[in-house]
Scaffold this active site. Structure first.
Site, PDB file in Angstrom:
ATOM      1  N   GLY A  12     -66.532  10.796 125.590  1.00  0.00           N
ATOM      2  CA  GLY A  12     -66.722  10.994 126.765  1.00  0.00           C
ATOM      3  C   GLY A  12     -67.575  12.366 127.096  1.00  0.00           C
ATOM      4  O   GLY A  12     -66.906  13.279 126.650  1.00  0.00           O
ATOM      5  N   GLY A  14     -69.041  13.700 129.893  1.00  0.00           N
ATOM      6  CA  GLY A  14     -69.282  13.839 131.499  1.00  0.00           C
ATOM      7  C   GLY A  14     -68.555  15.159 131.835  1.00  0.00           C
ATOM      8  O   GLY A  14     -68.779  16.320 131.443  1.00  0.00           O
ATOM      9  N   ILE A  84     -67.551   3.159 123.762  1.00  0.00           N
ATOM     10  CA  ILE A  84     -66.485   3.307 122.810  1.00  0.00           C
ATOM     11  C   ILE A  84     -65.866   1.817 122.252  1.00  0.00           C
ATOM     12  O   ILE A  84     -65.012   1.858 121.689  1.00  0.00           O
ATOM     13  CB  ILE A  84     -65.555   4.159 123.210  1.00  0.00           C
ATOM     14  CG1 ILE A  84     -64.418   4.541 122.317  1.00  0.00           C
ATOM     15  CG2 ILE A  84     -64.821   3.565 124.443  1.00  0.00           C
ATOM     16  CD1 ILE A  84     -64.584   5.376 121.205  1.00  0.00           C
ATOM     17  N   CYS A 161     -60.472 -13.054 155.515  1.00  0.00           N
ATOM     18  CA  CYS A 161     -60.683 -13.344 157.123  1.00  0.00           C
ATOM     19  C   CYS A 161     -61.074 -12.009 157.862  1.00  0.00           C
ATOM     20  O   CYS A 161     -61.539 -12.071 158.806  1.00  0.00           O
ATOM     21  CB  CYS A 161     -59.551 -14.176 157.634  1.00  0.00           C
ATOM     22  SG  CYS A 161     -58.098 -13.267 157.415  1.00  0.00           S
TER      23      CYS A 161
END
Lengths: 749, 346
Positions: A12, A14, A84, A161
């Site tokens: 990563g 980021g 990855i 619902c």
């Protein structure tokens, strides 16, 4: 130590990844590989400092490599713009690293890296951040808990619902609007129906009366209907916010205890004044940013009309089979969802939201800042150095808090031993799955159970009855013929065993099937390995509630009494886990609900779900609470480090440290400057660290396990929690809830 | 002071993820804040990066020293070409690249040559000095206190680091959650109704104004003898090692009339001698901070700890500017051995 001799893998690039790469290079590491499949976006730039505006659209991993090389041009950094989970990165690939550092933002990848690190026996530092909160922990085979040792919070679902018939929160209307987007422009999904559901169990008593109307409204698909009207916004408006609402009103049972919805009329609405749909409470603040403004009715209608026209145009341009994909950053799509959601909010008298807020909710955006990521990345390197120096025993699981609690802002906790029943890292992993074998197909078993729930990537499944029959093969097409067959077709019955093998993850799991035809309609399957434990805990919880209520009554009748006594529930490590599971299971929709849809995160930046679980559930080694008058300086001394424990408390502390993971809910000392020290009376005492204090709100909605290791001068009796502390804990519940909410509530597809 | 009427679309897009955390009001205050950062070493570079990314109005870096090759090890804003040049000036470009919307200035004139009014709220809303020279910290803290400028200080030494905060008489807002009665009823009804799922409690945030009176750095310098005398041996043993090290640095300064310098070999020896005396005076065990331990660790900067302290200090600055959330009052001490970051009032 020669840092250059260690090869590191950073997964990563980021928020945490950028900071981590910088720290590693500055610390002296020179052999690093980094993988990230993302490209750079504008909203990354406030924290992912290796990227600039000119990099928007470029791959993160490659750009991060370029930028970070400036800090040491001689470093050997290999960057892969890739997932990855690509087969290239197999166990052998992982074996080349001294340590793996995760800087990920999603559960699936974390779970996958966890397995490969276990299989390759490479230590892994796991990390995560959400807003001001952060966590860093070590995962090491046979030494610590693995990523899957603790059950993760279930994905948030909303019952059909509620979405279709009886929304009561803005989020219900936003989910509905996103479903509507997909029905009209995107990939149609039968689970995402938006029209009224005549079979609402709550209304079943008089469903018969409505059967004629029901067939009228439900039969034509929304897409079909829209196509026939050439996506005429006025007709769509009147169908969605008038006809359908009138139909709902006919389901009179629904509105006996609720405020009935109000149908809207296009011509009235479009001519409506320019008064905002709700009072802008912070109009001053809102005036500072356009997207925070609350729309007026006529503005909302215009945006609804305009966005439909634009989206219809794009749909037409996409050709016959073309579809549009929902994207929070797509202005038209966001405008459509925001206007439709707000119109529905008006219908149901629900507070409308600004476009900014709707983007957060619909896009599942988790706030992220530079400072948290920087701190987390610093902590990762410190932990990694300890591992590489073979001082694993000095490693901690570390939490970053948003403010000092018990004077601690960065809080070390003991690492937890592996869960012997873990379905991933146990010696012989096993899990029980409760399922209807007569209806569940092989394909569903593969996608929903093996891949979605158990995070396998390329599973092979054989029936474990000595015949070696393979029902699912990772070889493409090999077992396609089985896909639509139900599990019972293969002679699988109650207690049948399956051997599931993921060669890529080097992971083998035995699944024991439990046939059940009585699963409630919202659940297609259940993992029940801990069922007995859950039942025990639930019984205990009920007992506690009762006791607490009684005590509360007593307290009321004796107003002088300040303290509330809370009995502690003795609980083993295993029960604690189960309890957490039981607690989480509460969020799963109840029986009455007709259908529900799994919601997946669209964006969950830099966040471990463990950090969500534990962010406000801090693990601390040792907390001593003083109970007498103190001079200001004594605040210094409130904290006790494990290495400095002494006196009577030492014995207790040692006992405590012998246990795994002291999850505590530290008492907050708001008045941390010690002015007066009256807060010091707020003492939680428990007979042992294992005690679970169950604090229960009257409304029983938000529960929190508090396994407390508070003690006072070795005095271990009785268990008391005073009023103030309860308020503080309630505040934590809120905090926990909120971060939980960020992660869970907003995962709408 | 520049007044921002509206957050521009560009700013809203760039700062999106943080506006969603601290709100548009806090962001607006940040965007109009002027901050002075004195001495740009590794931890200061971290602070500068975090502030510029967050979007302040202007950042002034003040440093009269020149870049040494050693600086490159910790300060990622510098590169090889900066060696020999002024430290402050050399950092401007890299910072500016991080966020073109923030004004980044440098100032290479030593503070001693400045007009006393330089450190006033006419020029800066907040001053942060990175130093282990407690006299220097004390001097600037006094001026800032008198001029009503928010003040922070900090330093990193090996695995340890500290932050000192003095916001003088400081008012701020905290958000407290409150479940409204109204919502509670709604929830109950929904439960009665059966079908509908239990609803999430919708908390309404209430804002509470609070005030904190900070102590000055001088208080720490002058009062600490008194503080120590009042501590029992038991209590002393529980002191954070970081705090003991800060005390040692203070002793060193008092004794040698200059701050401890890890680059001077005899300083470490002198520090150990001072430790023996200090600990004997305090009657605490020498092994609480063992010699071998002290010798094995660096008192230089250390990048991972720079990142941690730099994050903590920048976050505290952002908090102070936005006047939101409880501030750290008044010391933050980090110990990288224990992975512990605690807040104490000294």
């Amino acid at each position: 130590m020669d840092l250059s001799s260690h090869r590191l893998l950073v997964v990563g690039a980021g928020g945490i990844g950028c900071e981590l790469l910088k720290n590693l290079i500055l610390t002296g590491f020179t052999d690093i590989q980094v993988i990230d499949l993302d490209t750079i976006e504008l909203s990354n730039l406030n924290r992912q400092f290796l990227f600039q505006k000119c990099h928007v659209g470029k791959p993160k991993a490659l750009t991060a490599r370029e930028s970070v090389l400036k800090y040491n041009p001689n470093a050997n950094i290999t960057a892969y713009h890739d997932s990855i989970m690509n087969q290239k990165y197999n166990v052998d690939y992982f074996k080349q690293f001294s340590i793996v550092l995760n800087a990920l933002d999603n559960k699936a990848a974390r779970s996958h890296v966890n397995r490969l690190c276990l299989a390759a026996d490479v230590p892994l530092i796991e990390s995560g951040s959400a807003g001001y909160l952060g966590q860093v922990t070590l995962i090491k085979k046979n030494t610590t808990e693995c990523y899957d040792c603790l059950p993760k919070p279930p994905q948030k679902t909303f019952p059909g619902c509620t979405i279709r018939n009886t929304p009561s929160e803005p989020i219900h209307c936003i989910v509905w609007a996103k479903h509507l987007f997909n029905q009209l422009f995107g990939a149609e999904d039968p689970d995402e129906a938006v029209s009224p559901d005549g079979e609402d169990p709550e209304n079943m008593a008089n469903a018969g009366q409505n059967s004629v109307e029901k067939t009228e409204v439900v039969r034509v698909s929304t897409r079909q209907w829209a196509k026939e009207t050439k996506y005429n916004p006025v007709k769509l408006f009147n169908k969605l916010f008038n006809d359908d609402v009138k139909y709902l009103l006919s389901m009179s049972k629904l509105w006996e205890k609720r405020k009935p919805p109000t149908p809207l009329d296009w011509s009235e609405c479009i001519n409506n004044s320019s008064i905002p749909l709700r009072e802008d409470q912070n109009s001053q603040e809102n005036s500072k940013m356009t997207s925070l403004r609350i729309w007026s009715m006529n503005e909302c209608c215009k945006i609804f009309e305009d966005s439909i026209n634009k989206l219809y145009q794009r749909l037409t341009n996409a050709g016959d089979d073309g579809i549009l994909c929902w994207d929070k950053d797509d202005e038209d799509a966001l405008n459509f969802v925001a206007s439709a959601a707000n119109l529905r909010c008006v219908v149901f008298s629900i507070v409308v939201k600004s476009k900014f807020e709707i983007k957060s909710l619909a896009g599942n955006i988790i706030p992220a800042i530079a400072t948290t990521n920087a701190i987390v990345a610093g902590l990762i390197v410190l932990e990694a150095l300890k591992v590489l120096e073979n001082k694993t025993e000095e490693c901690k699981t570390v939490y970053l808090r948003d403010r000092p609690i018990q004077n601690k802002m960065i809080v070390p906790g003991q690492l937890v031993k592996p869960n012997p029943k873990c379905y991933v890292c146990a010696v012989k992993p096993e899990i029980l799955v409760k399922i209807n074998l007569n209806t569940f197909t092989v394909k569903q078993f593969e996608t929903k159970i093996l891949k979605q729930e158990l995070n396998m990537v390329q599973p092979d499944v054989e029936i474990d009855d000595g015949t070696g029959r393979i029902i699912i093969s990772s070889e493409e097409g090999e077992t396609d013929a089985n896909n639509e067959k139900t599990l019972s077709t293969f002679g699988l019955t109650d207690q049948s065993r399956l051997k599931c093998d993921d060669f890529f993850q080097d992971y083998e799991l035995k699944i024991i099937l439990y046939h059940s035809e009585n699963l409630d309609s919202t659940k297609e399957y259940e993992f029940i390995s801990d069922s007995q434990a859950i039942k025990d805990i639930q019984i205990n919880v009920e007992k506690e509630n009762l006791k607490q209520r009684q005590l509360e009554e007593e307290r009321k009748s004796k107003p002088v009494e300040e303290d509330i006594v809370i009995e502690s529930v003795k609980s083993s490590e295993e029960k604690k886990r189960s309890y957490e599971k039981a607690f989480l299971d509460e969020n799963v929709p109840s029986q009455e609900e007709t259908s529900s849809k799994k919601l997946k995160p669209e964006e969950s930046e830099d966040l471990t779900s463990t950090s969500v679980n534990n962010a406000s559930d801090v693990i601390s080694d040792e907390d001593e609470v003083k109970n007498n008058q103190q001079c200001e300086n004594d605040v210094l001394l409130e904290e006790v480090e494990e290495i400095m424990i002494e006196d009577d408390s030492k014995q207790v502390a040692e006992n405590l440290n012998g246990q795994n993971g002291h999850k505590t809910m530290p008492k907050e000392n708001k008045d941390s400057n010690g002015s007066g020290g009256e807060d010091d009376d707020d003492v939680i005492e428990c007979s042992s660290e294992d005690d679970v204090i169950e604090i229960n709100d009257d409304d029983s909605q938000s529960r929190q396990t508090v396994s407390s290791n508070y003690y006072q001068n070795g005095n271990t009796n009785p268990s008391t929690v005073d009023k103030q502390t309860i308020n503080e804990i309630k505040f934590f519940q809120h905090l926990n809830f909120e971060s939980f909410q960020i992660f869970e509530l907003l995962q709408i597809n | 002071m520049k007044i921002i009427q509206m957050i521009s679309e560009d700013e809203a897009a760039l700062y999106d993820r943080q506006i969603r955390l601290w709100g548009v009001d806090a962001q607006k205050k940040l965007l109009s804040s002027r901050i002075l950062l004195i001495n740009i070493n590794g931890v200061a570079a971290e602070i500068a990066k975090n502030l510029v990314l967050g979007g302040i109005h202007s950042l002034t870096i003040m440093d009269f020293k020149t870049v040494s090759p050693e600086d490159l090890k910790f300060n990622f804003l510098l590169d090889q070409s900066s060696v020999g040049k002024n430290r402050a000036e050399s950092c401007v470009n890299a910072l500016q690249t991080l966020n073109p919307m923030v004004k980044v200035y440098s100032d290479k004139e030593p503070l001693s040559l400045k007009d006393p009014q330089f450190l006033s709220d006419k020029n800066f809303d907040l001053v942060c000095i990175i130093s282990n020279d407690f006299d220097e910290i004390n001097k600037i803290n006094k001026i800032c206190r008198n001029n009503n400028v928010l003040f922070l200080s900090g330093y990193v030494f090996g695995l340890y680091g500290f932050m000192f905060v003095d916001f003088n008489s400081y008012q701020y807002i905290v958000e407290a959650p409150k479940i409204s009665e109204d919502n509670f009823d709604k929830k109950k009804n929904a439960q009665d109704a059966g079908c509908s799922v239990k609803q999430e409690a919708e908390e309404k945030l209430t804002f509470e104004e609070r005030k904190t009176d900070f102590k000055s750095f001088e208080n720490f310098i002058n009062e600490y003898d008194h503080v120590l005398k009042n501590l029992s041996t038991t209590k002393l043993k529980r002191l954070s090692k970081t705090y003991l090290i800060i005390l040692l640095f203070r002793e060193f300064l008092e004794h040698f009339k200059r701050p401890f310098d890890s680059k001077i070999p005899e300083d470490t020896e002198n520090l150990l001698n001072l430790k023996k005396k200090l600990f004997d005076d305090l009657k605490i065990d020498q092994d609480l901070l063992s010699d071998t331990y002290l010798l094995s660790k660096t008192f230089d900067e250390f990048s991972p700890v720079n990142a941690i302290l730099g994050g903590i200090i920048a976050q505290e600055i952002i908090k102070a500017i936005s006047k939101k959330n409880e501030p750290v009052d008044n010391f933050f001490l980090f110990d990288g051995n224990l992975m512990l970051g605690e807040v104490i009032k000294i």
